[in-house]
Design a protein around this motif. Sequence first.
Motif, PDB file in Angstrom:
ATOM      1  N   MET A   1      37.954  29.068  26.422  1.00 49.43           N
ATOM      2  CA  MET A   1      37.188  30.297  26.529  1.00 49.43           C
ATOM      3  C   MET A   1      37.362  31.136  25.270  1.00 49.43           C
ATOM      4  O   MET A   1      36.415  31.779  24.842  1.00 49.43           O
ATOM      5  CB  MET A   1      37.643  31.056  27.776  1.00 49.43           C
ATOM      6  N   GLU A   2      38.560  31.109  24.712  1.00 48.43           N
ATOM      7  CA  GLU A   2      38.793  31.904  23.499  1.00 48.43           C
ATOM      8  C   GLU A   2      37.848  31.484  22.389  1.00 48.43           C
ATOM      9  O   GLU A   2      37.276  32.330  21.698  1.00 48.43           O
ATOM     10  CB  GLU A   2      40.249  31.769  23.067  1.00 48.43           C
ATOM     11  N   ASN A   3      37.668  30.176  22.198  1.00 48.50           N
ATOM     12  CA  ASN A   3      36.758  29.687  21.160  1.00 48.50           C
ATOM     13  C   ASN A   3      35.312  30.071  21.461  1.00 48.50           C
ATOM     14  O   ASN A   3      34.556  30.423  20.562  1.00 48.50           O
ATOM     15  CB  ASN A   3      36.869  28.168  21.019  1.00 48.50           C
ATOM     16  N   ILE A   4      34.935  30.004  22.725  1.00 49.54           N
ATOM     17  CA  ILE A   4      33.574  30.390  23.113  1.00 49.54           C
ATOM     18  C   ILE A   4      33.341  31.862  22.803  1.00 49.54           C
ATOM     19  O   ILE A   4      32.295  32.240  22.277  1.00 49.54           O
ATOM     20  CB  ILE A   4      33.334  30.095  24.606  1.00 49.54           C
TER      21      ILE A   4
ATOM     22  N   ALA B   1      39.282  32.033  32.426  1.00 51.33           N
ATOM     23  CA  ALA B   1      38.308  32.700  31.561  1.00 51.33           C
ATOM     24  C   ALA B   1      38.533  34.207  31.582  1.00 51.33           C
ATOM     25  O   ALA B   1      38.472  34.868  30.541  1.00 51.33           O
ATOM     26  CB  ALA B   1      36.886  32.367  32.010  1.00 51.33           C
ATOM     27  N   LEU B   2      38.825  34.730  32.760  1.00 56.40           N
ATOM     28  CA  LEU B   2      39.081  36.168  32.898  1.00 56.40           C
ATOM     29  C   LEU B   2      40.256  36.602  32.031  1.00 56.40           C
ATOM     30  O   LEU B   2      40.207  37.636  31.358  1.00 56.40           O
ATOM     31  CB  LEU B   2      39.334  36.512  34.365  1.00 56.40           C
ATOM     32  N   GLN B   3      41.311  35.802  32.015  1.00 57.59           N
ATOM     33  CA  GLN B   3      42.474  36.131  31.176  1.00 57.59           C
ATOM     34  C   GLN B   3      42.088  36.190  29.707  1.00 57.59           C
ATOM     35  O   GLN B   3      42.483  37.112  28.983  1.00 57.59           O
ATOM     36  CB  GLN B   3      43.590  35.106  31.375  1.00 57.59           C
ATOM     37  N   ALA B   4      41.317  35.214  29.252  1.00 60.41           N
ATOM     38  CA  ALA B   4      40.891  35.199  27.847  1.00 60.41           C
ATOM     39  C   ALA B   4      39.986  36.382  27.540  1.00 60.41           C
ATOM     40  O   ALA B   4      40.095  37.009  26.476  1.00 60.41           O
ATOM     41  CB  ALA B   4      40.174  33.886  27.532  1.00 60.41           C
ATOM     42  N   ILE B   5      39.106  36.708  28.460  1.00 61.18           N
ATOM     43  CA  ILE B   5      38.192  37.840  28.271  1.00 61.18           C
ATOM     44  C   ILE B   5      38.973  39.146  28.217  1.00 61.18           C
ATOM     45  O   ILE B   5      38.731  39.995  27.354  1.00 61.18           O
ATOM     46  CB  ILE B   5      37.125  37.862  29.383  1.00 61.18           C
ATOM     47  N   GLN B   6      39.916  39.321  29.123  1.00 62.06           N
ATOM     48  CA  GLN B   6      40.735  40.536  29.126  1.00 62.06           C
ATOM     49  C   GLN B   6      41.527  40.650  27.827  1.00 62.06           C
ATOM     50  O   GLN B   6      41.629  41.739  27.249  1.00 62.06           O
ATOM     51  CB  GLN B   6      41.673  40.540  30.333  1.00 62.06           C
ATOM     52  N   ALA B   7      42.065  39.540  27.337  1.00 63.37           N
ATOM     53  CA  ALA B   7      42.820  39.560  26.080  1.00 63.37           C
ATOM     54  C   ALA B   7      41.938  39.926  24.899  1.00 63.37           C
ATOM     55  O   ALA B   7      42.405  40.527  23.931  1.00 63.37           O
ATOM     56  CB  ALA B   7      43.478  38.200  25.844  1.00 63.37           C
ATOM     57  N   SER B   8      40.645  39.590  24.981  1.00 60.72           N
ATOM     58  CA  SER B   8      39.725  39.891  23.884  1.00 60.72           C
ATOM     59  C   SER B   8      39.271  41.349  23.918  1.00 60.72           C
ATOM     60  O   SER B   8      38.678  41.828  22.963  1.00 60.72           O
ATOM     61  CB  SER B   8      38.495  38.977  23.961  1.00 60.72           C
ATOM     62  N   GLY B   9      39.497  42.018  25.046  1.00 61.40           N
ATOM     63  CA  GLY B   9      39.071  43.406  25.176  1.00 61.40           C
ATOM     64  C   GLY B   9      37.595  43.568  25.509  1.00 61.40           C
ATOM     65  O   GLY B   9      37.081  44.684  25.525  1.00 61.40           O
ATOM     66  N   LYS B  10      36.912  42.461  25.785  1.00 63.48           N
ATOM     67  CA  LYS B  10      35.481  42.530  26.090  1.00 63.48           C
ATOM     68  C   LYS B  10      35.265  42.775  27.575  1.00 63.48           C
ATOM     69  O   LYS B  10      36.131  42.521  28.398  1.00 63.48           O
ATOM     70  CB  LYS B  10      34.797  41.231  25.677  1.00 63.48           C
TER      71      LYS B  10
ATOM     72  N   ASN C   1      38.017  41.823  44.646  1.00 63.24           N
ATOM     73  CA  ASN C   1      38.266  43.099  45.328  1.00 63.24           C
ATOM     74  C   ASN C   1      38.927  44.130  44.418  1.00 63.24           C
ATOM     75  O   ASN C   1      38.767  45.330  44.628  1.00 63.24           O
ATOM     76  CB  ASN C   1      39.090  42.878  46.594  1.00 63.24           C
ATOM     77  N   GLU C   2      39.644  43.655  43.404  1.00 62.19           N
ATOM     78  CA  GLU C   2      40.261  44.564  42.423  1.00 62.19           C
ATOM     79  C   GLU C   2      39.283  44.949  41.317  1.00 62.19           C
ATOM     80  O   GLU C   2      39.626  45.726  40.430  1.00 62.19           O
ATOM     81  CB  GLU C   2      41.505  43.912  41.818  1.00 62.19           C
ATOM     82  N   GLY C   3      38.081  44.389  41.349  1.00 64.28           N
ATOM     83  CA  GLY C   3      37.080  44.702  40.341  1.00 64.28           C
ATOM     84  C   GLY C   3      37.251  43.953  39.037  1.00 64.28           C
ATOM     85  O   GLY C   3      36.600  44.273  38.048  1.00 64.28           O
ATOM     86  N   LYS C   4      38.098  42.934  39.018  1.00 66.09           N
ATOM     87  CA  LYS C   4      38.321  42.155  37.796  1.00 66.09           C
ATOM     88  C   LYS C   4      37.270  41.068  37.623  1.00 66.09           C
ATOM     89  O   LYS C   4      36.842  40.792  36.509  1.00 66.09           O
ATOM     90  CB  LYS C   4      39.723  41.549  37.814  1.00 66.09           C
ATOM     91  N   MET C   5      36.915  40.401  38.716  1.00 71.93           N
ATOM     92  CA  MET C   5      35.845  39.402  38.707  1.00 71.93           C
ATOM     93  C   MET C   5      34.637  39.993  39.415  1.00 71.93           C
ATOM     94  O   MET C   5      34.782  40.781  40.344  1.00 71.93           O
ATOM     95  CB  MET C   5      36.277  38.105  39.437  1.00 71.93           C
TER      96      MET C   5
END
Length: 98
Positions: free
Chosen positions: A1-4, A25-34, A52-56
């Motif tokens: 996901m990071e490369n994408i 994918a969520l972890q990579a997205i969160q790390a990217s700040g996007k 339910n936590e609003g992350k996905m």
Amino acid sequence: MENILQGNKDIQAVFAHNDEMALGALQAIQASGKNIAVVGFDATDDAVKAVNEGKMAATVAQKPAAIGEMAVKTADKVSKGEKVEASIPVDLELITKK
């Protein structure tokens, strides 16, 4: 996901084939700040929690009992020589934040 993410700056959403991939994918997205919507498939406990936590954004729940019921009915038809469809869809449930 990071490369994408690095190669595609305009991604707005990700659909993963299963919840484990969606959570990764969520972890990579969160790390990217996007801020990118993520939808998984399988409705695992961790994914439902993330929704339910609003992350996905969502996850899709299969209906194993309905799949099994349809399989038994179809097998019965086949055993009686009846014609059955090549593809038999079973309803799914979209799980979103409550």
